[in-house]
Write an enzyme that holds these catalytic residues in place. Sequence first.
Site, mmCIF file in Angstrom:
data_model
loop_
_atom_site.group_PDB
_atom_site.id
_atom_site.type_symbol
_atom_site.label_atom_id
_atom_site.label_comp_id
_atom_site.label_asym_id
_atom_site.label_seq_id
_atom_site.Cartn_x
_atom_site.Cartn_y
_atom_site.Cartn_z
ATOM 1 N N SER A 146 35.535 43.780 46.399
ATOM 2 C CA SER A 146 36.321 42.791 46.372
ATOM 3 C C SER A 146 37.156 41.650 47.560
ATOM 4 C CB SER A 146 36.796 42.314 45.128
ATOM 5 O OG SER A 146 38.249 42.862 44.806
ATOM 6 N N ASP A 383 46.896 37.625 39.949
ATOM 7 C CA ASP A 383 45.780 38.859 40.597
ATOM 8 C C ASP A 383 46.785 38.998 42.485
ATOM 9 O OD1 ASP A 383 44.608 39.707 42.579
ATOM 10 O OD2 ASP A 383 42.885 38.422 42.278
ATOM 11 N N HIS A 386 44.042 39.930 45.597
ATOM 12 C CA HIS A 386 42.855 39.850 46.485
ATOM 13 C C HIS A 386 43.763 38.293 46.685
ATOM 14 C CE1 HIS A 386 40.441 40.770 43.191
ATOM 15 N NE2 HIS A 386 39.539 40.920 44.678
#
Length: 408
Positions: A146, A383, A386
């Site tokens: 990702s 998060d 990312h």
Amino acid sequence: MELKISMYDSWKLLTLGTLVGCLLFLVLDKTHQNISLSIARFASLPIKASNFNINYSVGIPNEKTKQNCNIFDGRWVYKPEDRNASYDARNCPFVEEKMSCHKNGRPDFEFLKWRWEANDCEIPVFNGKDMLERLRNKRVILVGDSLNRNMWESLACLLHSSIPSSNVQLRDNSKVPRLFWKAKDYNMTVEFYWSPFLVDLNLNHESGKTVLVLDKLSPNSEMWTGADVMVFNSGFWWVQPGSAKRWDYIEYKGKLIQEMSMEQAYETGMKTWANWIEKNVDPNKTTVFFRSISAEHKTKTPEKWCYNKTKLALVDYYAAVYPKILVDIIERLIKRFSKSQVKYLNITKLSRYRIEAHPGIYRYKDWKNLTEHTDDIVTLRPDCSHWCLPGVPDTWNKLLYASLFFDL
């Protein structure tokens, strides 16, 4: 001949010397005053950064002159005058909800005002139309986890903002984990293939278990062939502990193995990928990159997480924790290639300082409601892996552009 000097002559010499000395003193004193005044004025200048009380660059320039410039060796420089990002994620259709931090309510823009500068050269300015023209009739693929999808979204937005949206085609194929963006006027595509290990993760093994097959490449590898630019990454999923571990068994040379060190498994899997590159990719037609590990700012100590940070990590205490052993393994492996076969997109150093540029709690649209009902934000799993878009992955793509088309 005896030289005689009268008292009158002596007085004239003394007077002249005194005048010269006074003039020198006045000149030096005036210079000192000017320097002191300049320093005083500089020290009194207001700091423009709204959330910073200092103005600095992260990283110390290397004074040594290098024959070749390393664009990955540099520093982050604060540019408060750069008010506009390359694109608006709210208007870019490729950004996932969890990466669109401002759309989800992030109030600050400071993390967009930092620019990566190399120590020993000028990094070429990214030009989306120029990149499209250079890649006319070509395929660019990004393969990995990702974080490479994060990079794909960034690149698609950078290029999308350079041309009319009516000239763009987008597909999302759920059967084959693939994202596809096409600039129709240039016949140029940017594709993403989901393959976090690069080797096969067999979810339907006859044993009923999930098996990581170290000597078999990912099934979607048949779609990689023929691309003109390839950008791979792998690392994050290899080091997930406990219940986050993705496989039950490892398979190697037809045998199931329950226990193998993470380091040995990663090196074996990456050798499988490297062997595929050597056998299937013509370096005269295809440029291959391996993107290094992106720093994760999440540790066992919650106060070191990213969710409450608004400034860069200036010291190693707050710098990212990342599996350095994996960095060492992949760097050793890439050295076996010539530079024409595989290039190393080394973004590990530049990302490790950017603790403030992750989505954190702004990965959620309803972050206000979530935070009101918990005293422990860590339980919300902010998060810290990312990156917000626009943001750090834009720098990765600007360095990709520079690495592709400029001799640095």
